[in-house]
Design a protein around this motif. Structure first.
Motif, PDB file in Angstrom:
ATOM      1  N   GLY A  55      47.897  37.693  29.527  1.00  0.00           N
ATOM      2  CA  GLY A  55      47.051  37.976  30.683  1.00  0.00           C
ATOM      3  C   GLY A  55      46.216  39.216  30.414  1.00  0.00           C
ATOM      4  O   GLY A  55      46.769  40.278  30.111  1.00  0.00           O
ATOM      5  N   LEU A  56      44.905  39.068  30.496  1.00  0.00           N
ATOM      6  CA  LEU A  56      44.007  40.205  30.282  1.00  0.00           C
ATOM      7  C   LEU A  56      43.251  40.505  31.575  1.00  0.00           C
ATOM      8  O   LEU A  56      43.036  39.616  32.397  1.00  0.00           O
ATOM      9  N   GLN A  57      42.866  41.768  31.726  1.00  0.00           N
ATOM     10  CA  GLN A  57      42.009  42.172  32.835  1.00  0.00           C
ATOM     11  C   GLN A  57      40.808  42.910  32.254  1.00  0.00           C
ATOM     12  O   GLN A  57      40.888  43.476  31.165  1.00  0.00           O
ATOM     13  N   GLU A  58      39.720  42.902  33.003  1.00  0.00           N
ATOM     14  CA  GLU A  58      38.465  43.555  32.582  1.00  0.00           C
ATOM     15  C   GLU A  58      37.956  43.055  31.231  1.00  0.00           C
ATOM     16  O   GLU A  58      37.474  43.825  30.408  1.00  0.00           O
ATOM     17  N   VAL A  59      38.095  41.736  31.017  1.00  0.00           N
ATOM     18  CA  VAL A  59      37.424  41.130  29.868  1.00  0.00           C
ATOM     19  C   VAL A  59      35.937  41.173  30.195  1.00  0.00           C
ATOM     20  O   VAL A  59      35.539  40.906  31.333  1.00  0.00           O
ATOM     21  N   LYS A  60      35.138  41.525  29.200  1.00  0.00           N
ATOM     22  CA  LYS A  60      33.703  41.652  29.433  1.00  0.00           C
ATOM     23  C   LYS A  60      33.170  40.335  29.995  1.00  0.00           C
ATOM     24  O   LYS A  60      33.244  39.296  29.342  1.00  0.00           O
ATOM     25  N   ALA A  61      32.661  40.389  31.210  1.00  0.00           N
ATOM     26  CA  ALA A  61      32.246  39.155  31.874  1.00  0.00           C
ATOM     27  C   ALA A  61      30.786  38.861  31.566  1.00  0.00           C
ATOM     28  O   ALA A  61      29.915  39.668  31.863  1.00  0.00           O
ATOM     29  N   ALA A  62      30.566  37.705  30.963  1.00  0.00           N
ATOM     30  CA  ALA A  62      29.181  37.289  30.747  1.00  0.00           C
ATOM     31  C   ALA A  62      28.611  36.857  32.089  1.00  0.00           C
ATOM     32  O   ALA A  62      29.316  36.306  32.915  1.00  0.00           O
ATOM     33  N   PHE A 149      52.689  31.262  36.332  1.00  0.00           N
ATOM     34  CA  PHE A 149      52.312  32.553  35.733  1.00  0.00           C
ATOM     35  C   PHE A 149      51.103  33.079  36.493  1.00  0.00           C
ATOM     36  O   PHE A 149      50.067  32.418  36.526  1.00  0.00           O
ATOM     37  N   LEU A 150      51.248  34.255  37.100  1.00  0.00           N
ATOM     38  CA  LEU A 150      50.198  34.816  37.944  1.00  0.00           C
ATOM     39  C   LEU A 150      49.748  36.168  37.381  1.00  0.00           C
ATOM     40  O   LEU A 150      50.520  37.132  37.371  1.00  0.00           O
ATOM     41  N   ASN A 151      48.515  36.193  36.892  1.00  0.00           N
ATOM     42  CA  ASN A 151      47.930  37.415  36.315  1.00  0.00           C
ATOM     43  C   ASN A 151      47.010  38.041  37.368  1.00  0.00           C
ATOM     44  O   ASN A 151      46.064  37.407  37.817  1.00  0.00           O
ATOM     45  N   CYS A 152      47.320  39.279  37.773  1.00  0.00           N
ATOM     46  CA  CYS A 152      46.559  39.935  38.849  1.00  0.00           C
ATOM     47  C   CYS A 152      45.900  41.226  38.386  1.00  0.00           C
ATOM     48  O   CYS A 152      46.412  41.923  37.506  1.00  0.00           O
ATOM     49  N   HIS A 153      44.782  41.539  39.018  1.00  0.00           N
ATOM     50  CA  HIS A 153      44.179  42.865  38.923  1.00  0.00           C
ATOM     51  C   HIS A 153      43.974  43.322  40.365  1.00  0.00           C
ATOM     52  O   HIS A 153      43.144  42.757  41.078  1.00  0.00           O
ATOM     53  N   LEU A 154      44.785  44.298  40.783  1.00  0.00           N
ATOM     54  CA  LEU A 154      44.773  44.709  42.190  1.00  0.00           C
ATOM     55  C   LEU A 154      43.957  45.987  42.378  1.00  0.00           C
ATOM     56  O   LEU A 154      43.548  46.630  41.421  1.00  0.00           O
ATOM     57  N   ASP A 196      47.359  44.197  35.696  1.00  0.00           N
ATOM     58  CA  ASP A 196      47.072  45.582  36.071  1.00  0.00           C
ATOM     59  C   ASP A 196      47.267  45.642  37.583  1.00  0.00           C
ATOM     60  O   ASP A 196      46.345  45.411  38.359  1.00  0.00           O
ATOM     61  N   LEU A 197      48.512  45.937  37.970  1.00  0.00           N
ATOM     62  CA  LEU A 197      48.858  45.939  39.395  1.00  0.00           C
ATOM     63  C   LEU A 197      48.447  47.256  40.039  1.00  0.00           C
ATOM     64  O   LEU A 197      48.455  47.378  41.261  1.00  0.00           O
ATOM     65  N   ASN A 198      48.098  48.236  39.194  1.00  0.00           N
ATOM     66  CA  ASN A 198      47.443  49.468  39.631  1.00  0.00           C
ATOM     67  C   ASN A 198      48.287  50.403  40.491  1.00  0.00           C
ATOM     68  O   ASN A 198      47.762  51.310  41.128  1.00  0.00           O
TER      69      ASN A 198
END
Length: 433
Positions: A55-62, A149-154, A196-198
């Protein structure tokens, strides 16, 4: 090790097997991937991993790639596929929502037993950060056991601990799958919640936090970790377990270094990046036991202001089924000289469809969509169980250069591969002068 082998023998006699799961969460801060992720994936380990979940967060979004199920476009998916495919792992599923990316890989032998795959996503961004926070999930049946599987960015910042919990509860409430048995996240037998639950370290000043880290007295910081604190007062969090935070906080680092934030902001270090799990209470005849073997960070990666976190798990489970739904095999010799024949047999009834197909894959293929060619199954086919069916592949579709290949039967209703042939050889086309 003899004792461990004996334990494994006893387990197998009782019908349960242990499978290993390697999980990664990493906020990559829009960086391009490093050249090498073998230490992150522990590829040198003598133990075989069955499943990788990344699980990745802040992957460069096209731009305009808001949601793409097939995460082909991004360099991170490519890196993990190119690293794992030669070792016999297939990307079974992926989901991307802007900066959030979730990848699920499995060893080839398990693929026919990974069924009912669905993905979902939820935007939170309560504070107007449109779509850059939220959760993406992959749910599936693994030998009959429902996993999610739950990948979160809070939400970020110290003061928003309660908002983070609200966002999590919102995601649990709204994510839905088209399934009678497990329509929502918490209906699954096991849920892994990570990302990244922050959550930050409250109250303590910078000096105390840094001193504890330098002396490796991490336990002194646990009582003020916001997630640990919120768990005490929030029932939705209480069923989630987490291993001890016996590694240094993973945020916020100067780039390409092991030093915490030296900028003007001087952010207080925090365990923002976490992996938790929940086993559904009151389980029936087929229990699933989870043990965590490791929970740690990999500080050697410096491309982001976060360090990646790895969780290694053992899933001890009794297979609810050990026969694939379809047996598929290549008939006779294959070469691009003549049309080829594929045999398949339905071993157990399932909702087949005229949109089912059989793909020809090179040995070492990267993902379900990585086929060389395919043929539709017999559409007039109301197949009786155990009846052999033949379909043809035109010689024009067969690779001239030959090589080692597999056939996979793909079900469009179940959205997964139901049967895989033994590897077979396609002969090189002779060149006539």
């Amino acid at each position: 090790s003899n004792h461990l082998d004996r334990m494994e023998e006893i387990r197998q006699l009782l019908g349960s097997r242990t499978r290993t799961l390697h999980m990664v969460t990493w906020n990559v801060a829009t960086a391009e991937p490093p050249d090498n992720v073998s230490s992150l994936l522990r590829l040198q380990s003598p133990k075989t991993t069955d499943l990788y979940v990344i699980g990745l967060q802040e992957v460069k979004a096209a731009p305009l790639k808001f949601v793409a199920d097939l995460a082909f476009e991004d360099s991170w998916s490519h890196l993990f596929m190119n690293t794992l495919a030669p070792l016999g792992y297939i990307k079974v599923s992926s989901i991307r929502m802007q900066g959030l990316l979730l990848l699920f890989f499995s060893r080839l032998e398990h693929i026919p037993f990974i069924r009912d795959i669905q993905v979902s996503y939820t935007r939170t961004g309560i504070y107007g950060y449109w779509g850059n926070k939220g959760g993406v999930s992959i749910r599936l049946s693994f030998y009959g056991h429902m996993l999610c599987f739950l990948n979160c960015h809070l939400a970020a910042h110290m003061i928003y601990a309660k908002v983070r919990v609200e966002e999590f509860e919102h995601i649990l409430g709204v994510q839905a799958y088209s399934s009678q048995k497990c329509p929502h996240i918490l209906d699954h037998k096991v849920v892994f919640w990570f990302g990244d639950l922050n959550f930050r370290i409250a109250d303590h000043g910078m000096h105390f936090v840094r001193t504890c880290i330098n002396n490796e007295q991490f336990h002194l910081l646990w009582p003020k970790d916001q997630l640990i604190m919120m768990k005490k007062e929030t029932s939705s969090l209480q069923e989630f377990q987490e291993g001890p935070l016996d590694f240094q906080p993973t945020y916020k680092f100067d780039l390409n270094s092991d030093s915490y934030d030296s900028s003007g902001k001087k952010r207080k270090p925090a365990w923002t990046d976490r992996i938790l799990w929940r086993v559904k209470p009151k389980e029936e005849d087929f229990p699933l036991k989870i043990t965590q073997d490791a929970y740690t960070s990999h500080t050697e990666y410096g491309i982001s202001d976060h360090k990646p976190v790895v969780g290694l798990f053992q899933l001890e489970l009794k297979k609810m089924h050990d026969t694939p739904l379809v047996r598929v095999c290549a008939e006779g010799e294959w070469s691009s000289d003549f049309d080829a024949v594929v045999n398949y047999t339905i071993l157990q009834p399932f909702p087949s469809s005229a949109w089912d197909w059989i793909g020809l894959y090179k040995v070492g293929f990267k993902s379900m969509t990585d086929y060389v060619t395919y043929t539709w199954v017999k559409d007039d086919q109301v197949s009786l169980s155990d009846e052999l069916v033949q379909v043809y592949v035109s010689k024009d579709e067969i690779p001239l250069l030959g090589g080692d290949f597999l056939l996979c039967y793909y079900s469009s209703n179940l959205q997964c591969i139901l049967g895989i042939s033994e590897p077979f050889r396609v002969s090189l086309m002779p060149v006539w002068y």
